[in-house]
Design a protein around this motif. Structure first.
Motif, PDB file in Angstrom:
ATOM      1  N   GLY A 237       0.811  -1.216   0.000  1.00 18.53           N
ATOM      2  CA  GLY A 237       0.000   0.000   0.000  1.00 18.53           C
ATOM      3  C   GLY A 237       0.842   1.262   0.000  1.00 18.53           C
ATOM      4  O   GLY A 237       0.568   2.214  -0.740  1.00 18.53           O
ATOM      5  N   CYS A 238       1.885   1.275   0.834  1.00 16.19           N
ATOM      6  CA  CYS A 238       2.779   2.442   0.882  1.00 16.19           C
ATOM      7  C   CYS A 238       3.553   2.601  -0.419  1.00 16.19           C
ATOM      8  O   CYS A 238       3.789   3.727  -0.884  1.00 16.19           O
ATOM      9  CB  CYS A 238       3.752   2.289   2.046  1.00 16.19           C
ATOM     10  SG  CYS A 238       2.986   2.411   3.679  1.00 16.19           S
ATOM     11  N   ALA A 239       3.947   1.478  -1.024  1.00 13.18           N
ATOM     12  CA  ALA A 239       4.687   1.536  -2.286  1.00 13.18           C
ATOM     13  C   ALA A 239       3.836   2.107  -3.408  1.00 13.18           C
ATOM     14  O   ALA A 239       4.363   2.712  -4.354  1.00 13.18           O
ATOM     15  CB  ALA A 239       5.187   0.141  -2.656  1.00 13.18           C
ATOM     16  N   LEU A 240       2.528   1.933  -3.322  1.00 10.92           N
ATOM     17  CA  LEU A 240       1.638   2.514  -4.328  1.00 10.92           C
ATOM     18  C   LEU A 240       1.242   3.946  -3.968  1.00 10.92           C
ATOM     19  O   LEU A 240       1.104   4.797  -4.855  1.00 10.92           O
ATOM     20  CB  LEU A 240       0.369   1.653  -4.463  1.00 10.92           C
ATOM     21  CG  LEU A 240       0.569   0.235  -5.001  1.00 10.92           C
ATOM     22  CD1 LEU A 240      -0.751  -0.531  -4.942  1.00 10.92           C
ATOM     23  CD2 LEU A 240       1.114   0.259  -6.420  1.00 10.92           C
ATOM     24  N   LEU A 241       1.064   4.205  -2.680  1.00 13.80           N
ATOM     25  CA  LEU A 241       0.567   5.503  -2.242  1.00 13.80           C
ATOM     26  C   LEU A 241       1.590   6.623  -2.433  1.00 13.80           C
ATOM     27  O   LEU A 241       1.309   7.632  -3.091  1.00 13.80           O
ATOM     28  CB  LEU A 241       0.133   5.421  -0.777  1.00 13.80           C
ATOM     29  CG  LEU A 241      -0.298   6.744  -0.116  1.00 13.80           C
ATOM     30  CD1 LEU A 241      -1.550   7.281  -0.782  1.00 13.80           C
ATOM     31  CD2 LEU A 241      -0.511   6.544   1.374  1.00 13.80           C
ATOM     32  N   PHE A 242       2.783   6.438  -1.852  1.00 15.87           N
ATOM     33  CA  PHE A 242       3.733   7.555  -1.811  1.00 15.87           C
ATOM     34  C   PHE A 242       4.350   7.885  -3.172  1.00 15.87           C
ATOM     35  O   PHE A 242       4.302   9.039  -3.609  1.00 15.87           O
ATOM     36  CB  PHE A 242       4.819   7.268  -0.767  1.00 15.87           C
ATOM     37  CG  PHE A 242       4.298   7.266   0.638  1.00 15.87           C
ATOM     38  CD1 PHE A 242       3.904   8.434   1.265  1.00 15.87           C
ATOM     39  CD2 PHE A 242       4.171   6.079   1.347  1.00 15.87           C
ATOM     40  CE1 PHE A 242       3.411   8.436   2.558  1.00 15.87           C
ATOM     41  CE2 PHE A 242       3.668   6.063   2.641  1.00 15.87           C
ATOM     42  CZ  PHE A 242       3.290   7.244   3.247  1.00 15.87           C
ATOM     43  N   PRO A 243       4.920   6.928  -3.902  1.00 17.12           N
ATOM     44  CA  PRO A 243       5.543   7.313  -5.178  1.00 17.12           C
ATOM     45  C   PRO A 243       4.542   7.615  -6.295  1.00 17.12           C
ATOM     46  O   PRO A 243       4.781   8.500  -7.113  1.00 17.12           O
ATOM     47  CB  PRO A 243       6.410   6.086  -5.534  1.00 17.12           C
ATOM     48  CG  PRO A 243       6.452   5.252  -4.301  1.00 17.12           C
ATOM     49  CD  PRO A 243       5.180   5.525  -3.588  1.00 17.12           C
ATOM     50  N   TYR A 244       3.410   6.894  -6.353  1.00 21.69           N
ATOM     51  CA  TYR A 244       2.518   6.995  -7.502  1.00 21.69           C
ATOM     52  C   TYR A 244       1.314   7.908  -7.241  1.00 21.69           C
ATOM     53  O   TYR A 244       1.003   8.781  -8.048  1.00 21.69           O
ATOM     54  CB  TYR A 244       2.039   5.606  -7.913  1.00 21.69           C
ATOM     55  CG  TYR A 244       3.175   4.704  -8.348  1.00 21.69           C
ATOM     56  CD1 TYR A 244       3.843   4.933  -9.551  1.00 21.69           C
ATOM     57  CD2 TYR A 244       3.601   3.645  -7.552  1.00 21.69           C
ATOM     58  CE1 TYR A 244       4.894   4.116  -9.960  1.00 21.69           C
ATOM     59  CE2 TYR A 244       4.645   2.821  -7.950  1.00 21.69           C
ATOM     60  CZ  TYR A 244       5.283   3.061  -9.148  1.00 21.69           C
ATOM     61  OH  TYR A 244       6.326   2.256  -9.539  1.00 21.69           O
ATOM     62  N   VAL A 245       0.634   7.719  -6.106  1.00 21.43           N
ATOM     63  CA  VAL A 245      -0.553   8.540  -5.829  1.00 21.43           C
ATOM     64  C   VAL A 245      -0.157   9.949  -5.399  1.00 21.43           C
ATOM     65  O   VAL A 245      -0.672  10.949  -5.920  1.00 21.43           O
ATOM     66  CB  VAL A 245      -1.427   7.873  -4.754  1.00 21.43           C
ATOM     67  CG1 VAL A 245      -2.651   8.745  -4.446  1.00 21.43           C
ATOM     68  CG2 VAL A 245      -1.874   6.491  -5.221  1.00 21.43           C
ATOM     69  N   LEU A 246       0.775  10.043  -4.434  1.00 21.79           N
ATOM     70  CA  LEU A 246       1.203  11.353  -3.935  1.00 21.79           C
ATOM     71  C   LEU A 246       2.358  11.945  -4.730  1.00 21.79           C
ATOM     72  O   LEU A 246       2.655  13.130  -4.592  1.00 21.79           O
ATOM     73  CB  LEU A 246       1.595  11.241  -2.453  1.00 21.79           C
ATOM     74  CG  LEU A 246       0.479  10.778  -1.508  1.00 21.79           C
ATOM     75  CD1 LEU A 246       0.997  10.686  -0.080  1.00 21.79           C
ATOM     76  CD2 LEU A 246      -0.716  11.727  -1.577  1.00 21.79           C
ATOM     77  N   GLY A 247       3.034  11.128  -5.537  1.00 22.98           N
ATOM     78  CA  GLY A 247       4.115  11.632  -6.362  1.00 22.98           C
ATOM     79  C   GLY A 247       5.370  12.005  -5.613  1.00 22.98           C
ATOM     80  O   GLY A 247       6.147  12.857  -6.067  1.00 22.98           O
ATOM     81  N   LEU A 248       5.599  11.388  -4.458  1.00 21.56           N
ATOM     82  CA  LEU A 248       6.799  11.687  -3.679  1.00 21.56           C
ATOM     83  C   LEU A 248       7.987  10.898  -4.232  1.00 21.56           C
ATOM     84  O   LEU A 248       7.866   9.707  -4.533  1.00 21.56           O
ATOM     85  CB  LEU A 248       6.579  11.322  -2.207  1.00 21.56           C
ATOM     86  CG  LEU A 248       5.464  12.096  -1.489  1.00 21.56           C
ATOM     87  CD1 LEU A 248       5.318  11.602  -0.062  1.00 21.56           C
ATOM     88  CD2 LEU A 248       5.753  13.590  -1.513  1.00 21.56           C
TER      89      LEU A 248
END
Length: 259
Positions: A237-248
């Motif tokens: 979930g974090c691997a999808l959330l931070f780099p892809y959803v939030l663009g960090l």
């Protein structure tokens, strides 16, 4: 009349002044905790490659900073705030010096509710550390909020709340210090530290899962099969959330696996 001493199981008596001295020593260690943690981390870095300063750089940075912090502040004030203070000096001014003052104050008082007093001091320490950590972030410009505005606001509020709790522990009767279990806070702190040190060289996938498993060591009730499944799900979930959803811009995999 309330008793002024506490009786231990062995029949010995601990005077209030002795308890205050022990509390002051603990607060003093807390005041130098960031410097000691960085020094220990740099020593580990001699064995395991980690990003950070060399132990000699840590000593040469924090040692003089603790001595010249106040003169540097006066120089900055005389220069109209045009000179920038180093991170080591700001750590001493914002975090270490205030806690040293609290440690000295602890020697002079006898908290009537030690649990409230020392709990308030811990809240103050967290707030001071947050204020130092956000000191290099941009503040407000007019009505525009900067990246450091919210952390500083919450830090100031937490500092005021901690000070109020500590004052209540001095002037009102309350609970004595209870038995404290170190396992949970120890492994949670180690998990946070492990994540901070490994996120760049190992990536989010490895460091996130490893940190979750380290935190799970904080209780003897951990069921490792279920914990591993939950850890993998949270990591994905974090691997999808931070780099892809939030663009960090967070690395996902270890450096040696990335071409």
């Amino acid at each position: 009349m309330a008793e002024t001493t506490s009786h231990l199981p062995g029949g010995s008596v601990t005077a209030p002044s002795s308890r205050s001295a022990t509390g002051a020593i603990v607060i003093l260690l807390l005041a130098f905790a960031p410097q000691l943690v960085e020094l220990l981390t740099s020593l580990v870095g001699l064995i395991v490659p980690l990003s950070g300063r060399h132990p000699l750089q840590v000593l040469s940075g924090h040692g003089p900073a603790l001595i010249v912090a106040l003169p540097s502040l006066f120089q900055q004030y005389a220069a109209g705030g045009k000179t920038a203070l180093s991170s080591d000096i700001l750590l001493a001014l914002i975090y270490t010096y205030p806690l040293i003052a609290v440690a000295l104050f602890t020697l002079l008082v006898r908290p009537r509710a030690p649990q409230d007093y020392y709990g308030g001091v811990v809240l103050m320490a967290i707030a001071l550390f947050a204020l130092w950590a956000s000191s290099d972030l941009q503040g407000m410009h007019g009505f525009s909020f900067g990246a450091g505005t919210a952390p500083r606001m919450f830090g100031v509020l937490l500092l005021a709340l901690g000070a109020a709790v500590a004052v209540i522990g001095i002037i009102t009767d309350g609970a004595q210090l209870a038995t404290y279990h170190w396992r949970g806070p120890l492994f949670v702190s180690l998990a946070i530290l492990a994540f901070a040190l490994s996120i760049r060289p190992l990536g989010l996938v490895v460091s996130g899962l490893a940190s979750f498993l380290i935190a799970a060591l904080g209780t003897h009730e951990t069921r490792w099969g279920e914990t591993l499944i939950v850890g993998i799900c949270l990591t994905v979930g974090c691997a999808l959330l931070f780099p892809y959803v939030l663009g960090l811009p967070m690395p996902l995999f270890p450096r040696f696996l990335v071409p």
